[in-house]
Design an enzyme around this catalytic site. Structure first.
Site: not given
Ligand SMILES: *Cc1c(COP(=O)(O)O)cnc(C)c1O
Length: 816
Positions: A361, A552-553, A558, A660, A664
């Site tokens: 990952h 995101k985190r 990022k 991911t 979304k």
């Molecule tokens: C989808 C999701 C992530 C991953 O987000 P990225 O933008 O791909 O880092 C992290 N936390 C939650 C709660 C999510 O739903």
């Protein structure tokens, strides 16, 4: 509701809810109260799934089929209730039933606490895969740990992140089915003892161990209206009775209880880093606890079928390692086969390699897991011996094939030399697996050509790609009911289980009437979100503005800081009235920082300080708003994403394995501004380059800049707007009470080489944001782009990913 049959179903559900309130919860059903009726509904829905679940598990046994074991130390399932209701096709029935009690289903749903058993993307991926395994009827199980405390609860106090305990099981969860009779003993510590067996062979046994019990706790994962319910089995640590004997004999009652309580700490808390926590003994204990329990369960099932030999083990069992967190599995299966089942090393090793596959990952070197030889040797002495033996045989083999290549041996070894030898878990996972996959094309390519180049030369064909996916059930049907309904009204509802059907929307992308309906849905979602923000933060935002989201985190790679620099740039342009015509924006941030990650926590403070300055400046008015929403989690993502116009996917190229969140957003009709990184590349490929806002250096540019010659200071000196923004941060414009507060952020960019190339991408990013604004003003154009994003996202269903794993890696087929 006129239909008499539906009326009957509603009435029987209502009876069940009241019966559960009275007889399961022991509460008076009158007057109907939200909290109690929520639980009553949960139990009633659960009842309706349990039969299907038992049926599914029985069908596995009857068909003696190969099963997949998806091993993950993290899951982020989000709330279950609506997922279960929709899987059963009972949404209307439930709405009607609770309405008859004077309650509102959407309000009841908010009663559910999010199970935060993961950090972010990796855990959420595991949950999307569980959903797809159930929907695609792939025979398998998810395995994990039932942490008492999930990912911390984030609050923002005076702009800073505060971490609170997430005691999600404080009130028993109706979804966790505890199997109190179902326990395995897990051993730790002690020593490995050599002995001679009756045939005169030297063998080993693990003795003088301490133990703890692993109790199975199950959560149902239903497929979408297909009667199939997959099991997610999470282990909880329960003390053994050994302590009692030991201490009670000495009359030490309190000591006995204390030792019991301590042994149960193993499953107490999820480690909150989104990379791997270094050297923490309890974390390694969690990993082995999880692995040992899972393998006892796997072997129990295998033995039930009375196989004459272990040779057919790989025909019955496929184990997917979600990152290296469960990689100690490889040593554990070897120990079981060699020490307990008396197989030869060679046959045991062959079984191992046919059983395991490993998903990588990350390529960030600091995130690759290692454990000190000293720690493994102390906690798992026999496993360390086995790892050494695996390494010895492996390096022998490499040495024969590439004589004299000491450099090669050093780079491939499972054990890194240096002060304090370390076991490289990724290397163990690679040699012990038949297949290693990355999670997007670019990422898999980097694994082959950079990170694991030598392994790839050694094992041609072992490395492959499975691009991540997301479940359309949660991320479109459930999160965005208005859009889902609009889509279904035009193309039918087959997209729910075959997302490629969304492509039929493309024909309507220019239809003014459809565009109008598309816009109305988006506006409704934005209004709902504005209301949520007002309720949560007391900040008023205007739904007519461009909703720009970076959620995101929080991590330097990022590049939230790049976004902040753009916000400050816009702010300065507004104040100096140098904008010809500005498109009003609301910029959303959300995300947690690892509690020990100083720089990430400071970025959160900076975002909040910038928000305060911008939102408080009367010269800015409606033109720019910045909000930081605390405690990002699945439920919050479900509220934010359907309301987004713009999705920020701006990581340094080559550093985000897949992402991911990007999927979304695009699925829900947001446009992406992004770099050529992770799955962004593949998203852009399918939605079309005209429908994607691209900027920034490529992965090979990044590689080149990292090899030397990159000078961020020169960029700073030569870009007036950038210089101004950075100077404001470093001289305390956003922190007048502590002018040096944000110094470390600016230092990382100017004094310490700007490793993430924020400055290198700044100008192109700001320019592309200008392009975003321009397109947004052209409503028909933007709407067309938005529709085409959704229409072309079929590839990114996790159903597609799971079927690729099933065919190419696990060699299993869907049940009939
Ligand atoms: C989808 C999701 C992530 C991953 O987000 P990225 O933008 O791909 O880092 C992290 N936390 C939650 C709660 C999510 O739903």
């Amino acid at each position: 509701m006129a239909n008499p049959e539906i009326n009957e179903i509603v009435e029987s559900l209502k009876d069940d809810i009241q019966r559960h309130v009275a007889l399961t919860l022991g509460s008076d059903p009158f007057p109907p109260r939200k909290g109690r009726y929520y639980l009553g509904l949960c139990y009633s829905v659960r009842d309706r799934l349990l039969g299907q679940w038992i049926e599914t598990q029985r069908s596995y046994y009857d068909s003696i089929t190969k099963r997949v074991y998806y091993m993950s130390l993290e899951f982020l399932p989000g709330r279950f209730l609506m997922n279960y209701i929709q899987a059963l096709g009972l949404e209307e029935v439930c709405r009607e039933a609770v309405r008859d009690f004077g309650l509102d289903l959407d309000e009841l749903l908010e009663e559910e606490w999010n199970p935060g058993l993961g950090n972010g993307g990796l855990g959420r991926l595991a949950s999307c895969y569980m959903d797809s395994m159930a929907t695609c009827k792939i025979p398998g199980y998810g395995y994990g740990i039932l942490y008492d405390y999930g990912i911390f609860y984030q609050t923002i106090v005076n702009g800073y992140q505060h971490e609170g305990c997430d005691n999600w099981l404080r009130q028993d969860s109706p979804w966790v089915l505890r199997r109190g009779h179902f326990m395995f003993r897990i051993n730790f510590y002690g020593r490995s003892e050599a002995y001679e067996d009756s045939a005169g062979h030297e063998r080993f046994r693990w003795v003088d161990t301490e133990s703890v019990m692993a109790m199975a706790c199950d959560i149902m994962v239903p497929g979408h209206q297909n009667g199939h319910v997959t099991n997610m089995r999470l282990w909880k640590a329960i003390s053994t009775r050994d302590f009692e004997l030991e201490h009670f004999n000495r009359g030490d009652y309190i000591g006995a209880v204390q030792a019991k309580v301590e042994s149960e700490n193993i499953s107490k808390v999820l480690y909150p880093n989104d990379t791997s926590p270094r050297g923490k003994e309890l974390r390694l204990r969690q990993q082995y606890f999880f692995v040992a329990a899972t393998f006892q369960d796997i072997l129990r099932r295998f033995r039930k079928n009375n196989y004459s030999s272990f040779d057919c083990f790989p025909d019955q069992v496929a184990v997917q390692l979600n990152d290296t967190h469960p990689a100690i599995s490889i040593a554990e299966l070897m120990r079981i086969l060699v020490d307990e089942e008396a197989l030869t090393w060679e046959s045991a090793w062959s079984i191992c390699q046919k059983t395991f596959s490993y998903t990588n990952h990350t390529v960030l070197p600091e995130a690759l897991e290692t454990w000190s030889v000293e720690l493994i040797g102390r906690m798992l002495p026999r496993h360390l011996q086995i790892i050494f033996e695996i390494n010895h045989r492996f390096l022998d083999d490499v040495g024969k094939r590439f004589p004299g290549r000491v450099d090669l041996l050093r780079s491939l070894s499972l054990v890194a030399e240096g002060d304090g030898k370390q076991v490289r878990m990724a290397h163990l996972a690679i040699v012990g697996s038949h297949t290693v996959n990355g999670v997007a094309e670019l990422h898999s390519q980097i694994l082959k050509t950079r990170l694991f180049k030598d392994f790839n030369a050694l094992y041609p064909g072992k490395f492959t790609n499975v691009t991540n996916g997301i479940t359309p059930r949660r991320w479109l049907m459930q999160a965005n009911p208005s859009l889902a309904e609009l889509i279904t009204s035009v193309i039918g509802d087959e997209w729910i289980h075959d997302l490629s059907h969304l492509s039929e929307l493309a024909a309507h992308a220019d239809d003014p009437e459809f565009q109008q309906r598309w816009q109305e849905v988006r506006k409704r979602n934005k209004k709902l979100l504005a209301r949520y923000v007002l309720r949560k933060l007391g900040v008023g935002i205007n739904p007519a503005t461009l909703f720009d989201m970076h959620i995101k985190r929080i991590h330097e790679y990022k590049r939230q800081i790049l976004n902040v620099l753009h916000v400050i740039t816009l702010y300065n342009r507004i104040r100096s009235e140098s904008l010809e015509h500005h498109v009003p924006r609301t910029v959303f941030f959300a995300g947690k920082a690892a509690p020990g990650y100083f720089q990430a926590k400071l970025i959160i403070k900076l975002i909040n300080s910038v928000a305060q300055a911008v939102n408080g400046d009367s010269a800015v008015g409606n033109d720019l708003r910045v909000v930081f929403l605390p405690n990002y989690c699945v439920s919050q993502a479900e509220k934010l994403i359907p309301a987004a116009d713009l999705s920020e996917q701006i990581s340094t190229a080559g550093m985000e394995a897949s992402g991911t969140g990007n999927m979304k957003f695009a699925l829900n009709g947001a446009l992406t501004i992004g770099t050529l990184d992770g799955a962004n590349i593949e998203i852009r490929e399918v939605v079309g380059e005209d429908n994607f806002f691209l900027f920034g250096h490529t992965e090979s540019d990044v590689h080149r800049l990292h090899s030397g010659g990159y000078d961020p200071v020169q960029i700073y000196e030569s870009n007036i707007e950038l210089k101004k923004a950075l100077d404001m941060i470093s001289t305390g414009f956003f922190s007048p009470e502590a002018p040096d507060l944000f110094r470390p952020i600016v230092d990382s960019l100017l004094a310490h080489g700007d490793y993430y190339l924020v400055l290198a991408d700044y100008a192109k990013y700001v320019a592309e944001q200008g392009n975003v604004s321009k397109c947004y003003e052209d409503r028909p154009l933007w709407t067309r782009m938005s529709i085409l994003n959704t229409a072309n996202m079929g590839k990114f269903s996790s159903d597609r990913s799971i079927m690729e794993y099933a065919r190419n890696i696990w060699n299993v087929s869907p049940l009939a």
